[in-house]
Every structure is written in C-alpha cells, then in structure tokens.
Design an enzyme around this catalytic site. Structure first.
Site, short mmCIF file in Angstrom:
data_model
loop_
_atom_site.label_atom_id
_atom_site.label_comp_id
_atom_site.label_asym_id
_atom_site.label_seq_id
_atom_site.Cartn_x
_atom_site.Cartn_y
_atom_site.Cartn_z
N SER A 170 -51.47 -53.67 23.22
CA SER A 170 -51.87 -53.00 24.46
C SER A 170 -51.26 -53.78 25.64
O SER A 170 -50.54 -53.48 26.39
CB SER A 170 -53.16 -52.43 24.51
N SER A 218 -55.43 -36.44 31.79
CA SER A 218 -54.40 -35.80 31.15
C SER A 218 -53.45 -34.86 32.13
O SER A 218 -52.35 -34.69 31.80
CB SER A 218 -55.01 -34.67 30.11
N ALA A 259 -43.84 -46.66 26.24
CA ALA A 259 -45.04 -47.11 25.62
C ALA A 259 -45.54 -46.46 24.24
O ALA A 259 -46.02 -47.15 23.44
CB ALA A 259 -46.21 -47.25 26.72
N ARG A 260 -45.40 -45.12 24.47
CA ARG A 260 -45.71 -44.22 23.51
C ARG A 260 -44.79 -44.84 21.97
O ARG A 260 -45.51 -44.58 21.01
CB ARG A 260 -45.55 -42.75 23.60
N GLY A 289 -50.77 -48.31 37.39
CA GLY A 289 -51.92 -47.43 37.75
C GLY A 289 -51.64 -46.01 37.63
O GLY A 289 -51.10 -45.48 38.99
N GLU A 329 -52.07 -43.00 26.49
CA GLU A 329 -50.97 -42.72 26.74
C GLU A 329 -50.52 -41.40 25.99
O GLU A 329 -49.80 -40.93 25.23
CB GLU A 329 -49.72 -43.53 25.65
N PRO A 367 -59.80 -41.14 38.39
CA PRO A 367 -61.49 -40.59 37.52
C PRO A 367 -61.37 -39.40 37.31
O PRO A 367 -62.19 -38.90 36.34
CB PRO A 367 -62.42 -41.00 38.82
C1 LIG Z 1 -58.84 -48.59 26.73
C2 LIG Z 1 -58.10 -47.71 27.68
C3 LIG Z 1 -56.80 -48.37 28.32
C4 LIG Z 1 -56.04 -47.39 29.23
N1 LIG Z 1 -55.10 -48.04 29.92
C5 LIG Z 1 -54.62 -47.43 30.83
C6 LIG Z 1 -53.65 -47.73 31.79
O1 LIG Z 1 -53.28 -48.99 31.64
N2 LIG Z 1 -52.97 -47.04 32.83
C7 LIG Z 1 -53.39 -45.78 33.16
O2 LIG Z 1 -52.86 -45.26 33.79
N3 LIG Z 1 -54.28 -45.27 32.23
C8 LIG Z 1 -54.83 -46.08 31.20
N4 LIG Z 1 -55.85 -45.27 30.44
C9 LIG Z 1 -56.23 -43.89 30.73
C10 LIG Z 1 -55.71 -42.99 29.64
O3 LIG Z 1 -54.15 -42.78 29.59
C11 LIG Z 1 -56.41 -41.63 29.94
O4 LIG Z 1 -57.56 -41.73 29.32
C12 LIG Z 1 -55.78 -40.36 28.96
O5 LIG Z 1 -54.64 -40.08 29.62
C13 LIG Z 1 -56.62 -39.18 29.01
O6 LIG Z 1 -57.40 -39.10 30.22
P1 LIG Z 1 -58.89 -38.57 30.40
O7 LIG Z 1 -59.65 -39.92 29.68
O8 LIG Z 1 -59.21 -38.51 31.76
O9 LIG Z 1 -59.33 -37.50 29.44
P2 LIG Z 1 -59.16 -35.92 29.95
O10 LIG Z 1 -57.91 -35.74 30.53
O11 LIG Z 1 -60.42 -35.66 30.89
O12 LIG Z 1 -59.42 -35.20 28.75
C14 LIG Z 1 -60.70 -35.07 27.90
C15 LIG Z 1 -60.20 -34.13 26.72
O13 LIG Z 1 -59.86 -32.77 27.15
C16 LIG Z 1 -58.55 -32.64 26.45
N5 LIG Z 1 -57.86 -31.74 27.36
C17 LIG Z 1 -57.68 -31.98 28.59
N6 LIG Z 1 -56.54 -31.15 28.97
C18 LIG Z 1 -56.24 -30.20 28.16
C19 LIG Z 1 -55.68 -29.02 27.83
N7 LIG Z 1 -54.79 -28.37 28.70
N8 LIG Z 1 -55.57 -28.35 26.76
C20 LIG Z 1 -56.36 -28.62 25.85
N9 LIG Z 1 -57.35 -29.90 25.71
C21 LIG Z 1 -57.08 -30.36 26.92
C22 LIG Z 1 -57.97 -33.87 26.24
O14 LIG Z 1 -57.14 -33.66 25.04
C23 LIG Z 1 -59.36 -34.92 25.82
O15 LIG Z 1 -59.61 -34.50 24.39
C24 LIG Z 1 -56.48 -45.99 29.43
C25 LIG Z 1 -57.57 -45.55 28.60
C26 LIG Z 1 -58.32 -46.31 27.65
C27 LIG Z 1 -59.33 -45.96 27.04
#
Ligand SMILES: Cc1cc2nc3c(=O)[nH]c(=O)nc-3n(C[C@H](O)[C@H](O)[C@H](O)COP(=O)(O)OP(=O)(O)OC[C@H]3O[C@@H](n4cnc5c(N)ncnc54)[C@H](O)[C@@H]3O)c2cc1C
Length: 396
Positions: free
Chosen positions: A103, A150, A254-255, A142, A375, A146
């Site tokens: 990472s 997604s 990155a992916r 960034g 990602e 919050p």
């Molecule tokens: C350890 C760690 C490091 C990270 N580092 C970075 C970083 O450096 N920079 C950065 O910008 N972000 C970072 N992230 C954030 C990461 O990219 C997000 O957590 C990810 O995009 C998911 O967003 P969320 O956690 O808000 O989940 P949500 O978007 O709230 O999703 C929650 C659930 O709902 C599902 N869902 C949402 N929409 C739909 C839909 N339309 N249909 C079906 N299912 C759906 C999702 O698949 C998931 O299962 C990091 C996360 C972690 C855990």
C-alpha cells in the site's frame, strides 16, 4: 511426440506452474531484488509493526526508494521507467511481505506520483517527483470522504477561487500516509467540476490525524485530512485533470498493482500452509498426508495459479496497449477474492497456530479485508464488469 515432464516432489507452486518460463530476464531480476528487500527489511519486523499498529514509513520509504521501487513504472524525474509487468511483480513480492508495505508503494507511486506525473505541470513534476522517488518526500492521495466512498462524484470538499488563489475546504478520510505526508494530492469540487490540487502539507489550514483501532492493514498509517481555508496559488491545480476521470485514472494504476499484490499475499499463505502441513503431526502422521488437507492445498494452488496467470496476462496487455477499467476490475475482483479465500483456508490448516502472529496467514487475511474494499469495493468492480458485458449501468 513431446516428452513427459518429470517433477520431483515436493514441488513449490511456482515451479509447478513453471512461472519463470513466463518472465524475461529483467523481470526475474526485479522480482528477485524485491524479494530480497522484503526478506531483509520487512519480514523480520512486520509482525511487530502489525501488533503495534504502526509502520516506520519514512525509514521504509527511503529503503524502498533506494531500491528504485517508488514510482518505478513512471518515466523520467528520477523514476526507473520499468514495464507495467515488472511493477506488478514488485507489488507481488511486496504484498507477500504485507499488504501495508505494498500500500505504501502503491499510494506513493501509483496514486500521488502518478497524479503529478500524468496531470501535473512541469514545475509540479520537477519539484516533487525526484524527492518522492527517493522516498525523501512522502505523498498521499485524498479522494474518499466520510459520506462519499464508492461514489466520489458526491464529494463535498470544495475549491473556490479568491482572486488568483484557490481556497480549499473539506474533510477526507481513510487516507493512507495522510498524517505524515509532505504533499497531498487533494480532489475537490469546483464550479467547473472536480479538480486535483497539489497541497504541501505545511500549508496553513491543512490538518491530519491518524485513524487508530484498525483490525486490518495495521502495518500502514491511515489518516483523516481536514482542510480549513487552505489557500493555494493558482498553479497548485493539476492542469491535466478535468473531472472525475483524473482520480479514476490514478485508481486504475493502483488497482493494477493490487491485481499482482493480492497474489503475493496468497503465495505467502500457501507456502506457509504447505510447510506447516509437512511438519505438523496428528494421528501419527503429518497432516499433509491427509486427503482433506491435500484437497485444500490442491484447490488453493489451482486458484493461485489462475490468479497469477490472469495478473501476468493483464500486465502483458497493459504493456502492449493499456487496459480498459473493466479489465482491471476483472483482475482486482478475482485476485483479491481468491487471495482472501486462500488466506482463510490456510488459516484452517494451521489450526490454533493460524490465529497467532507467529505465522502470517491471519495477518494476510485481515489485510485482504481492506484490500477487498479500497481502490473500489468488490461490488463496484462487479458492477463495472457487468456494465462492460451488458451495456447497462447498475450503479444507481
Ligand atoms: C486501509 C484503507 C486505506 C485507504 N486508503 C485510501 C487513500 O489513500 N485514499 C483514498 O481516497 N481512500 C482510501 N481508502 C478509502 C477506500 O477507497 C474506500 O473505503 C472505498 O472506496 C469504499 O468506500 P466506503 O468505505 O465509504 O464504503 P461505501 O461506499 O459506503 O460502501 C459500503 C458498501 O456498500 C456497497 N455499495 C455502495 N454503493 C453500491 C452500489 N451502487 N451497488 C451495490 N453496492 C454498493 C459497497 O460495495 C460496500 O460493500 C482507504 C480505505 C481503507 C480501508
């Protein structure tokens, strides 16, 4: 008639697949070098870092930078300019150590450095890329907020014009390396759509705090960024990034690294389980001799091999002509899902010992929960593939 190949058991999974026959000399050399870096600088310490929930990021970044691993697939500005496949193989070896280390390299090279390399001005590139390549400067990326993970299109962070300046306000969360970064690539909404900004983290109004109590990716620093009236000169904007395609382009880079990286975590689990099963005796014989154990090992090796071949195929395609986002999704969805399954199954082979820090399997399993989510979640990648197959968009 072709002669039958003879293999003398025990044969490691990579030899069963004859992996080396698929790599050229340079790729094998890069893989071996990164494996050595991980053996020397990561493996002896990683369980301790994980337990402490901390990582000596600066020290490690310098080590990884001096090995040429930061932004290694980028051209110029002190970067090595390797093929995508070679970069993938490096990610595989790094994640065999720990997903947190991969990472660090992904965020530095494929998110922060790639954003500056692909979309930045000449001044951005000359100012930041050489010192990021050596690990002297740490970058973060960034995008997530919050209330918008997604669906980054809804982001609330705003950049408004004030005379010639930009003023940024908003909160970003889950940002890898955010609280120790020297520079943050921050994505914000403007009147013209989403734009990217190069933000030195000593700019007044920029704050970052570390997120604690994680049960996954503990050998990685994860942070919240708060931007309050962060005033930047006009040239802080990334001139080449217009709209969400900017951050999404970085995420695809990155992916791609994760497609390979997850295979590394799976390999580490598999090798641990094969070794353990050979020496752990129950009912007067090694558990490796039981059919149920062998079925698990065989099934995992099949999935490991498929994931590795898929990663290499995507690497070759990327090197030839680039990849479509749905192709990257195919790799990330499959390889992280299968790696997680392999990590969980190897944990069962290790029995109670599998839950300890003495072995890497549960650490990898816990890490892969984050890798499954960041990602782009597995659900988002399924929807991207579904869209490619059907033409129907099912996101909303
Ligand atoms: C350890 C760690 C490091 C990270 N580092 C970075 C970083 O450096 N920079 C950065 O910008 N972000 C970072 N992230 C954030 C990461 O990219 C997000 O957590 C990810 O995009 C998911 O967003 P969320 O956690 O808000 O989940 P949500 O978007 O709230 O999703 C929650 C659930 O709902 C599902 N869902 C949402 N929409 C739909 C839909 N339309 N249909 C079906 N299912 C759906 C999702 O698949 C998931 O299962 C990091 C996360 C972690 C855990």
């Amino acid at each position: 008639m072709t002669p039958t190949r003879r293999l003398q058991p025990p044969v490691p999974p990579d030899d069963l697949l004859e992996l080396d026959s698929l790599l050229d000399e340079e790729e094998r050399a890069i893989r071996d070098t990164v494996r050595q870096v991980v053996a020397e600088h990561v493996r002896p310490h990683v369980a301790g870092w994980y337990e402490a929930g901390d990582l000596p990021v600066r020290e490690l970044a310098r080590t990884l930078g001096s090995a040429g691993l930061l932004g290694m697939h980028l051209e110029g500005y002190g970067c090595a300019g390797t093929s995508a496949t070679a970069y993938g193989l490096a990610c595989l070896e790094l994640e065999a150590g720990d997903s947190g280390i991969r990472s660090l390299v992904s965020v530095q090279g494929s998110l922060a450095m790639y954003a500056i390399h692909a979309y930045g001005s000449e001044e951005h590139k000359t100012q930041w890329l050489p010192q990021m390549a050596t690990g002297e400067a740490i970058g973060c990326f960034g995008l997530t907020e919050p209330d918008f993970g997604s669906n980054p299109a809804g982001m609330r962070t705003r950049a408004r014009r004030d005379a010639a300046d930009w003023v940024l306000d908003g909160t970003k969360t889950w940002i890898t390396n955010g609280s120790l970064a020297d520079v943050a690539v921050v994505w914000a909404g403007t009147d013209e759509g989403v734009r990217g900004f190069v933000v030195p983290t000593d700019t007044p109004g920029f704050g970052a705090s570390t997120i604690h109590h994680k049960m996954s990716l503990r050998a990685s620093v994860t942070s919240e960024l708060v931007l309050q009236d962060v005033r930047l000169p006009a040239d802080a904007e990334l001139p080449g990034a217009k709209g969400l395609s900017g951050p999404l382009g970085c995420l695809d880079e990155a992916r791609f690294g994760i497609v390979f990286g997850a295979v590394g975590a799976a390999r580490d689990c598999l090798l641990t389980a094969i070794d353990y099963a050979g020496s752990r005796v129950q009912f007067d014989r090694p558990i490796a001799g039981f059919q149920l154990t062998q079925a698990k090992l065989a099934d995992m090796t099949v999935e490991y091999g498929k994931a590795l071949l898929l990663a290499l195929h995507l690497g070759r395609l990327k090197d030839q002509h680039g990849l479509a986002p749905a192709q990257v999704s195919l790799g990330k969805l499959n390889n992280v899902r299968e790696a997680l399954e392999i990590a969980r199954t190897t944990r069962t082979i290790l029995g109670a010992n599998g839950i300890t820090m003495d072995y890497p399997v549960m650490r990898h399993a816990n890490n892969l929960e984050s890798v499954l989510t960041y990602e782009g979640t597995s659900e988002m990648h399924a929807l991207t593939i579904g869209h490619a197959l059907t033409g129907q968009q099912a996101f909303r």
